[in-house]
Design an enzyme around this catalytic site. Structure first.
Site, PDB file in Angstrom:
ATOM      1  N   GLY A 166       0.794  -1.231   0.000  1.00  0.00           N
ATOM      2  CA  GLY A 166       0.000   0.000   0.000  1.00  0.00           C
ATOM      3  C   GLY A 166       0.820   1.270   0.000  1.00  0.00           C
ATOM      4  N   SER A 167       0.675   2.126  -0.985  1.00  0.00           N
ATOM      5  CA  SER A 167       1.563   3.265  -1.112  1.00  0.00           C
ATOM      6  C   SER A 167       1.160   4.172  -2.272  1.00  0.00           C
ATOM      7  CB  SER A 167       2.995   2.756  -1.309  1.00  0.00           C
ATOM      8  OG  SER A 167       2.994   1.645  -2.170  1.00  0.00           O
ATOM      9  N   ARG A 168       2.099   5.064  -2.677  1.00  0.00           N
ATOM     10  CA  ARG A 168       1.819   6.012  -3.744  1.00  0.00           C
ATOM     11  C   ARG A 168       3.078   6.227  -4.577  1.00  0.00           C
ATOM     12  NH1 ARG A 168       0.368  11.845  -1.800  1.00  0.00           N
ATOM     13  NH2 ARG A 168       1.963  12.700  -3.161  1.00  0.00           N
TER      14      ARG A 168
END
Length: 201
Positions: A166-168
């Protein structure tokens, strides 16, 4: 199916534990087996083919969460949910000029506060100017894995790293680009190495 580096340190203990608990306590064995399968699915690394269409392509699978002007530059951010492929790909071809790790917080990657999160910034010199690609940790992402170093040559769509859980991933465009050149909208689903984010005729 290829897998991103690092999957073994999660998957192997899970499958090993599943084999043991299958005889000792089957419900726990089943849970460990399911977790091991989830790890393999999460670390999947499918092949991608950059489009013939010219333009800056997405560095990540997910949904566009940020389109904003920062001074004379435009930033586009892609939020990767836990269900998305987390291998990142180069938005343009060029030479890696700098790779910088910046410690920080672990706020949800879709929030405004995530700009202060732990991150790795990769500066790429291309024929169209200087791009900055950022791998940004999220609330659950604790490890950022860049695959490149200063001086490396990157091809458009080539893998340059991945982030765990989960990240960007952001692209900061050169000053030569304007927000009107962006051809995607906030909330739009995109694919790493395939979806064109920015196009200039």
């Amino acid at each position: 199916m290829k897998f991103a580096p690092g999957y073994r340190r999660f998957a192997v203990p899970a499958f090993f534990g599943a084999a043991i608990f299958a005889f000792v306590f089957p419900p726990v064995g089943a849970l460990l087996l399911a977790f091991g399968a989830f790890v393999l699915w999460f670390f999947r690394d499918p092949g991608r083919s950059p489009p013939d269409e010219a333009g800056v392509i997405s560095p990540a699978d997910g949904h566009v969460s940020v389109i904003r002007e920062e001074g004379d530059r435009v930033r586009i951010g892609v939020f990767m949910n836990v269900t998305d492929v987390h291998v990142n790909r180069a938005p343009v071809s060029g030479t890696v000029r700098e790779v910088t790790h910046r410690p920080g917080a672990h706020k949800p990657a879709f929030s405004k506060d995530s700009d202060k999160n732990e991150r790795v910034d990769i500066v790429v010199e291309s024929a169209d100017g200087e791009f900055e690609v950022s791998q940004i940790a999220g609330a659950f992402a604790r490890r950022i894995h860049p695959y490149v170093s200063e001086g490396d040559e990157l091809a458009r769509g080539e893998r340059f790293g991945h982030i765990d859980f989960g990240s960007r991933a952001d692209v900061l465009l050169p000053p030569e680009f304007e927000v009107e050149d962006v051809v995607v909208e906030k909330g739009e689903s995109v694919k790493a190495g395939e979806t064109v984010l920015v196009n200039r005729e």
